[in-house]
Motif scaffolding. Structure first.
Motif, PDB file in Angstrom:
ATOM      1  N   ALA A   6       0.839  -1.214   0.000  1.00 43.45           N
ATOM      2  CA  ALA A   6       0.000   0.000   0.000  1.00 43.45           C
ATOM      3  C   ALA A   6       0.866   1.253   0.000  1.00 43.45           C
ATOM      4  CB  ALA A   6      -0.932  -0.009   1.209  1.00 43.45           C
ATOM      5  N   GLU A   7       1.954   1.235   0.777  1.00 46.51           N
ATOM      6  CA  GLU A   7       2.861   2.378   0.802  1.00 46.51           C
ATOM      7  C   GLU A   7       3.535   2.567  -0.547  1.00 46.51           C
ATOM      8  OE1 GLU A   7       4.024   2.188   5.556  1.00 46.51           O
ATOM      9  OE2 GLU A   7       5.318   1.208   4.100  1.00 46.51           O
ATOM     10  N   SER A  32      -7.927   3.124  -9.449  1.00 44.17           N
ATOM     11  CA  SER A  32      -7.617   1.716  -9.676  1.00 44.17           C
ATOM     12  C   SER A  32      -8.078   0.790  -8.554  1.00 44.17           C
ATOM     13  CB  SER A  32      -6.116   1.536  -9.883  1.00 44.17           C
ATOM     14  OG  SER A  32      -5.403   2.013  -8.747  1.00 44.17           O
ATOM     15  N   ARG A  33      -8.391   1.363  -7.364  1.00 44.99           N
ATOM     16  CA  ARG A  33      -8.863   0.493  -6.291  1.00 44.99           C
ATOM     17  C   ARG A  33      -9.709   1.288  -5.303  1.00 44.99           C
ATOM     18  NH1 ARG A  33      -6.037  -0.620  -1.369  1.00 44.99           N
ATOM     19  NH2 ARG A  33      -4.363   0.831  -0.909  1.00 44.99           N
ATOM     20  N   ASP A  34     -10.453   0.541  -4.501  1.00 45.55           N
ATOM     21  CA  ASP A  34     -11.345   1.159  -3.523  1.00 45.55           C
ATOM     22  C   ASP A  34     -10.561   1.442  -2.247  1.00 45.55           C
ATOM     23  OD1 ASP A  34     -13.681   2.099  -2.407  1.00 45.55           O
ATOM     24  OD2 ASP A  34     -14.291   0.124  -1.685  1.00 45.55           O
ATOM     25  N   ILE A  35     -10.308   2.713  -1.981  1.00 44.89           N
ATOM     26  CA  ILE A  35      -9.584   3.109  -0.781  1.00 44.89           C
ATOM     27  C   ILE A  35     -10.246   4.354  -0.205  1.00 44.89           C
ATOM     28  CG2 ILE A  35      -7.891   4.384  -2.155  1.00 44.89           C
ATOM     29  CD1 ILE A  35      -5.838   3.830   0.088  1.00 44.89           C
ATOM     30  N   GLY A  36     -10.481   4.337   1.075  1.00 36.18           N
ATOM     31  CA  GLY A  36     -11.110   5.479   1.722  1.00 36.18           C
ATOM     32  C   GLY A  36     -10.111   6.605   1.933  1.00 36.18           C
ATOM     33  N   TYR A  37     -10.629   7.826   2.003  1.00 36.91           N
ATOM     34  CA  TYR A  37      -9.771   8.992   2.218  1.00 36.91           C
ATOM     35  C   TYR A  37      -9.024   8.869   3.539  1.00 36.91           C
ATOM     36  CZ  TYR A  37      -8.250  13.752   3.105  1.00 36.91           C
ATOM     37  OH  TYR A  37      -7.481  14.853   3.395  1.00 36.91           O
ATOM     38  N   THR A  38      -9.726   8.457   4.599  1.00 35.05           N
ATOM     39  CA  THR A  38      -9.072   8.370   5.911  1.00 35.05           C
ATOM     40  C   THR A  38      -7.988   7.289   5.920  1.00 35.05           C
ATOM     41  OG1 THR A  38     -10.857   6.954   6.719  1.00 35.05           O
ATOM     42  CG2 THR A  38     -11.004   9.295   7.236  1.00 35.05           C
ATOM     43  N   THR A  39      -8.173   6.239   5.141  1.00 35.55           N
ATOM     44  CA  THR A  39      -7.144   5.195   5.027  1.00 35.55           C
ATOM     45  C   THR A  39      -5.899   5.771   4.363  1.00 35.55           C
ATOM     46  OG1 THR A  39      -8.833   3.474   4.876  1.00 35.55           O
ATOM     47  CG2 THR A  39      -6.620   2.909   4.082  1.00 35.55           C
ATOM     48  N   ALA A  40      -6.094   6.508   3.275  1.00 39.73           N
ATOM     49  CA  ALA A  40      -4.962   7.139   2.588  1.00 39.73           C
ATOM     50  C   ALA A  40      -4.259   8.118   3.521  1.00 39.73           C
ATOM     51  CB  ALA A  40      -5.424   7.842   1.312  1.00 39.73           C
ATOM     52  N   MET A  44      -0.386   7.764   4.852  1.00 38.88           N
ATOM     53  CA  MET A  44       0.590   8.810   4.556  1.00 38.88           C
ATOM     54  C   MET A  44       1.185   9.385   5.834  1.00 38.88           C
ATOM     55  SD  MET A  44      -1.209  10.464   1.176  1.00 38.88           S
ATOM     56  CE  MET A  44       0.063  11.664   0.801  1.00 38.88           C
ATOM     57  N   GLN A  45       0.391   9.466   6.899  1.00 35.62           N
ATOM     58  CA  GLN A  45       0.926   9.915   8.188  1.00 35.62           C
ATOM     59  C   GLN A  45       1.955   8.918   8.722  1.00 35.62           C
ATOM     60  OE1 GLN A  45      -2.815  10.364  10.278  1.00 35.62           O
ATOM     61  NE2 GLN A  45      -2.888  12.567   9.889  1.00 35.62           N
ATOM     62  N   ILE A  46       1.646   7.634   8.613  1.00 39.66           N
ATOM     63  CA  ILE A  46       2.585   6.582   9.044  1.00 39.66           C
ATOM     64  C   ILE A  46       3.854   6.645   8.202  1.00 39.66           C
ATOM     65  CG2 ILE A  46       2.946   4.076   9.116  1.00 39.66           C
ATOM     66  CD1 ILE A  46      -0.095   3.865   9.847  1.00 39.66           C
ATOM     67  N   MET A  47       3.694   6.825   6.894  1.00 38.25           N
ATOM     68  CA  MET A  47       4.852   6.905   6.003  1.00 38.25           C
ATOM     69  C   MET A  47       5.726   8.104   6.355  1.00 38.25           C
ATOM     70  SD  MET A  47       3.038   5.853   2.414  1.00 38.25           S
ATOM     71  CE  MET A  47       4.507   5.959   1.394  1.00 38.25           C
ATOM     72  N   HIS A  48       5.098   9.197   6.767  1.00 38.34           N
ATOM     73  CA  HIS A  48       5.850  10.379   7.191  1.00 38.34           C
ATOM     74  C   HIS A  48       6.648  10.051   8.450  1.00 38.34           C
ATOM     75  CE1 HIS A  48       6.249  14.284   9.362  1.00 38.34           C
ATOM     76  NE2 HIS A  48       6.747  14.617   8.183  1.00 38.34           N
ATOM     77  N   GLU A  49       6.025   9.364   9.399  1.00 33.23           N
ATOM     78  CA  GLU A  49       6.710   8.966  10.632  1.00 33.23           C
ATOM     79  C   GLU A  49       7.879   8.024  10.344  1.00 33.23           C
ATOM     80  OE1 GLU A  49       3.674   7.318  13.170  1.00 33.23           O
ATOM     81  OE2 GLU A  49       2.543   9.190  13.165  1.00 33.23           O
ATOM     82  N   LYS A  50       7.725   7.150   9.351  1.00 29.44           N
ATOM     83  CA  LYS A  50       8.775   6.202   8.978  1.00 29.44           C
ATOM     84  C   LYS A  50       9.909   6.859   8.186  1.00 29.44           C
ATOM     85  CE  LYS A  50       6.245   1.854   8.275  1.00 29.44           C
ATOM     86  NZ  LYS A  50       5.897   0.915   7.187  1.00 29.44           N
ATOM     87  N   GLY A  51       9.676   8.083   7.694  1.00 26.35           N
ATOM     88  CA  GLY A  51      10.675   8.764   6.890  1.00 26.35           C
ATOM     89  C   GLY A  51      10.569   8.502   5.403  1.00 26.35           C
ATOM     90  N   LEU A  52       9.474   7.849   4.975  1.00 24.52           N
ATOM     91  CA  LEU A  52       9.270   7.585   3.551  1.00 24.52           C
ATOM     92  C   LEU A  52       8.735   8.821   2.822  1.00 24.52           C
ATOM     93  CD1 LEU A  52       7.636   4.040   3.777  1.00 24.52           C
ATOM     94  CD2 LEU A  52       9.943   4.577   2.959  1.00 24.52           C
ATOM     95  N   LEU A  53       8.048   9.694   3.564  1.00 24.86           N
ATOM     96  CA  LEU A  53       7.492  10.919   2.992  1.00 24.86           C
ATOM     97  C   LEU A  53       7.955  12.116   3.804  1.00 24.86           C
ATOM     98  CD1 LEU A  53       3.711   9.990   2.416  1.00 24.86           C
ATOM     99  CD2 LEU A  53       5.629   9.712   0.842  1.00 24.86           C
TER     100      LEU A  53
END
Length: 123
Positions: A6-7, A32-40, A44-53
């Motif tokens: 997903a990331e 291309s897929r069913d994803i909720g706004y809050t899931t995205a 993205m918040q988790i990815m920011h914490e991990k240093g990916l974003l």
């Protein structure tokens, strides 16, 4: 760091489109897929914490940018995959890929050029 599937989807959107808001990333993923706004948003918040974003919080809607390059990420994923699935054998990976998927003439030419380049570097 190995991103989840997903990331990786989110990274692909950001690599292709450049800095984007959560809404823009969500709209792109929704094609291309069913994803909720809050899931995205949460991803993205988790990815920011991990240093990916990285995140620019200057404006009302935060803008996110990929903090890792596409090439480095692909290299890391391939290295790990070769180690785990092919016991470190790049040739077994290449033979499996070429045996399973028909490469175009252009792809075969690119592979030949790469092999020639690698051969010249080793001599």
């Amino acid at each position: 760091m190995k991103p989840t599937d997903a990331e990786l989807e989110i990274l692909h959107v950001l690599w292709a489109n450049g800095p984007s808001t959560v809404r823009q990333v969500h709209e792109s993923l929704s094609q291309s897929r069913d994803i909720g706004y809050t899931t995205a948003l949460k991803l993205m918040q988790i990815m920011h914490e991990k240093g990916l974003l990285s995140r620019d919080a200057e404006s009302k809607s935060h803008t996110y940018t990929a903090a890792v390059s596409e090439e480095d990420t692909q290299r890391g994923l391939v290295d790990r995959f070769v180690e785990t699935a092919f016991k470190g054998s790049a040739s077994k990976l290449v033979m499996q890929v070429l045996g399973q998927h028909k490469a175009s003439q252009q792809e075969l030419e690119e592979i030949k050029q790469l092999l020639n380049q690698l051969n010249n570097e080793h001599n």
